[in-house]
Each structure stands twice: as structure tokens, then as C-alpha cells.
Design a protein around this motif. Structure first.
Motif, PDB file in Angstrom:
ATOM      1  N   UNK A  77      -3.178   4.175  -3.737  1.00  0.00           N
ATOM      2  CA  UNK A  77      -4.029   5.191  -4.357  1.00  0.00           C
ATOM      3  C   UNK A  77      -5.430   4.657  -4.626  1.00  0.00           C
ATOM      4  N   UNK A  78      -5.486   3.358  -4.830  1.00  0.00           N
ATOM      5  CA  UNK A  78      -6.772   2.718  -5.088  1.00  0.00           C
ATOM      6  C   UNK A  78      -7.673   2.726  -3.848  1.00  0.00           C
ATOM      7  N   UNK A  79      -7.094   3.099  -2.702  1.00  0.00           N
ATOM      8  CA  UNK A  79      -7.903   3.226  -1.482  1.00  0.00           C
ATOM      9  C   UNK A  79      -8.665   4.542  -1.430  1.00  0.00           C
ATOM     10  N   UNK A  80      -8.474   5.383  -2.429  1.00  0.00           N
ATOM     11  CA  UNK A  80      -9.128   6.692  -2.404  1.00  0.00           C
ATOM     12  C   UNK A  80     -10.642   6.609  -2.225  1.00  0.00           C
ATOM     13  N   UNK A  81     -11.319   5.753  -2.986  1.00  0.00           N
ATOM     14  CA  UNK A  81     -12.777   5.648  -2.764  1.00  0.00           C
ATOM     15  C   UNK A  81     -13.125   5.214  -1.346  1.00  0.00           C
ATOM     16  N   UNK A  82     -12.331   4.336  -0.784  1.00  0.00           N
ATOM     17  CA  UNK A  82     -12.625   3.865   0.573  1.00  0.00           C
ATOM     18  C   UNK A  82     -12.491   4.992   1.593  1.00  0.00           C
ATOM     19  N   UNK A  83     -11.385   5.708   1.521  1.00  0.00           N
ATOM     20  CA  UNK A  83     -11.184   6.805   2.466  1.00  0.00           C
ATOM     21  C   UNK A  83     -12.249   7.880   2.257  1.00  0.00           C
ATOM     22  N   UNK A 131       0.246   2.168  -6.248  1.00  0.00           N
ATOM     23  CA  UNK A 131      -0.994   2.132  -7.019  1.00  0.00           C
ATOM     24  C   UNK A 131      -2.118   1.519  -6.195  1.00  0.00           C
ATOM     25  N   UNK A 132      -1.804   0.431  -5.492  1.00  0.00           N
ATOM     26  CA  UNK A 132      -2.815  -0.189  -4.621  1.00  0.00           C
ATOM     27  C   UNK A 132      -3.230   0.777  -3.514  1.00  0.00           C
ATOM     28  N   UNK A 142       0.831  -1.201   0.000  1.00  0.00           N
ATOM     29  CA  UNK A 142       0.000   0.000   0.000  1.00  0.00           C
ATOM     30  C   UNK A 142       0.868   1.255   0.000  1.00  0.00           C
TER      31      UNK A 142
END
Lengths: 148, 148
Positions: free
Chosen positions: B88-94, B85-86, B66
Motif C-alpha cells: 500500500x505504501x507504493x501508492x505514491x509511486x504508482x 502495508x509495504x 509487497x
DNA sequence: CAGTATCCCTCAAGATACTG
DNA sequence: CAGTATCTTGAGGGATACTG
């Protein structure tokens, strides 16, 4: 005896949210609730959590206004735990967690449960932040405005 | 000594995700990373977490792919922790966490930090699950398809 | 400054027995 | 069946001192 839910005073909504539901079980309980689970023993079987812990978490979720406790309409003695409006409002959060997990925590081809749109039978599309015009918003297009 | 990250075998992506990042600090570290924080001491000051705990969480986030650890380009000795990248992919979650917190955990009119679209200066719009045609998807329109 | 190494302590969590 | 009560354990977390 339950400790009072302090609803921390953090000015950051992320911090406040994690302090409320960021423990080992709460979001899994909510996930099961979205999946139609309503009864104590069904939560317990599904999660494999100790009963006292489950009891405590259910109470906290009720206190927080995420679940509501209502008598079963079947006349039985037990109660049912159902999502309130605030609880249903967690749908995007649980979905974000699910979709990130699907994308990042499974090997290609590894089997996993999946959220399906009932009407079409197709997997729910990736949820992404968007602008008013529908274009996808990237992290770098945003900033946090702190408190005055 | 770090315990190996087991990346649990749960078939449910929600369970797997919470077991990885569903602790008290990880998502707050990620939030700060989205906010531009990169250095150990800046995370520490921002979070008020003990240094050994921060050290442990940063390592786990790096192990999980992460965050990435890279040497500062300024020639200093310290390293920088940046989102992969993984990560940044947490953006929707946060964002989902933030928006739910904003909606449900603040009194009307109570001040809180806010995520702004940089270009327009306006708050980021509510992120909601949608169908291909753009209509909003409600929890009751979906079901979980379990493993075969 | 960026961590690591210890020590200590609290609380979450589990196991089990019990009650209405 | 739906919980509550009690006991025990261990991991998560904090404080502090130390190192390159």
C-alpha cells in the motif's frame, strides 16, 4: 540503428510510462541527471553500464523528450545531456521511488544516501497524495475511472 | 525454482527500488492490485502476461513483502493476492507514474483512464514534493547527500 | 480454476575493438 | 574523450501441455 519509440497506445498512463522508462537503466540515468551528471563518461562511471547500452538509453531518452543534447559551453567537443521540462517533471516519480525505497528496503539504522533540502539541510519530507484541503488521500479513497 | 531475491546492497534507495520492482510487470501487477484485482486469472486477463511469468512475479512480490497470499474466504480453493502495508505504501509511486504519464505521454485531448477521488468524483490532484510550509519543492532546491 | 513444467526464442546487456 | 560497431551470452518472456 534505433528502433522507433512506439509510445505504446495503452490507455493507461501507468502502462505507457512503464513501457517507456520502466527498464533497468533509464530511471537511474534520470536520477543521476537530477544529481547533476551531464557527461557520457560520468554517467558511465556512476552506473557501471556498458557504453553501447548507455549510448542507446541516452538516445532513447533524448528521443522521448526527457533529456536534451546540447554542446558543452566549454568549447570541448563533447555534449551534455540535460533534463528537459518533461524530464524535470519526473522529479516526483524519482522522489517517490527513493522514499519508498528508504522506508521499505533498508533495515532500521542501515545507511543510505538521502535527499536533502539545500536551504535547510534537512531531509525532504515524505511526499503524499493530498486533497485540495491538504488531507492525505489513501488508496481506498480513490478509484480508477476507465475509458468510456 | 525462484532465484533468491538479493535485495541489492546498493546504498541508493532508487537503485534498490528499481532493482526490485523495476521490471516489465511488477508495477502493473501492483497497479491492478490497487484497482481491486486479487485473483490469478484476473491478473492474467488484465495484463495479458504468460502464466508462468505471472506466477513468478507474484511469488517475488510475496517474497518481497509487497503482496500477501491469503486463502479466499469464499471456501474456494484459490488464493487471493492482496497488498501488504509495504505494498500500500507504493501508492505514491504508482500515482507519480500515472500522473507523469498523463502529463507527458498523451496528446491534448487524448483519452486515458484516470484516478478519481471516490467521494467527490474529481480527479486526484497533482502530487508534488512540498516543504513543511506547503510550498512546492523544485529539483534545484535539493541535493543528494551521499554516504559518509 | 490456479497454477507448474518444458521448450524455445528474442532481445537486453556485457565485452571488446575501433573511430573521429 | 565520446561515442559506434560487432559479437556473444543469458535472462526474460511467450506458448503450450500438464496437474491437483
Amino acid at each position: 540503428m534505433t528502433k522507433p519509440v512506439p509510445t505504446s497506445n495503452e490507455p493507461c498512463p501507468v502502462a505507457r510510462a512503464t513501457s517507456l522508462i520502466g527498464d533497468r537503466w533509464s530511471l537511474l540515468i534520470v536520477r543521476d541527471a537530477f544529481d547533476g551528471v551531464r557527461r557520457f563518461s560520468d554517467f558511465q562511471r556512476s552506473l557501471g553500464v556498458a557504453k553501447n547500452i548507455l549510448s542507446d538509453r541516452l538516445r532513447k531518452l533524448v528521443d522521448a523528450g526527457i533529456l536534451a543534447c546540447q554542446a558543452s559551453r566549454e568549447g570541448s567537443a563533447y555534449q551534455e545531456y540535460v533534463l528537459t521540462e518533461a524530464g524535470n517533471d519526473l522529479f516526483p516519480l524519482v522522489l517517490a521511488l527513493r522514499q519508498w525505497g528508504e522506508r521499505q528496503l533498508f533495515s532500521p539504522g542501515e545507511a543510505h544516501s538521502e535527499l536533502i533540502e539545500t536551504a535547510s539541510g534537512k531531509p525532504v519530507a515524505a511526499m503524499l497524495p493530498r486533497r485540495q484541503d491538504g488531507s492525505v488521500l489513501m488508496p481506498h479513497d480513490t478509484r480508477v475511472r476507465k475509458l468510456p
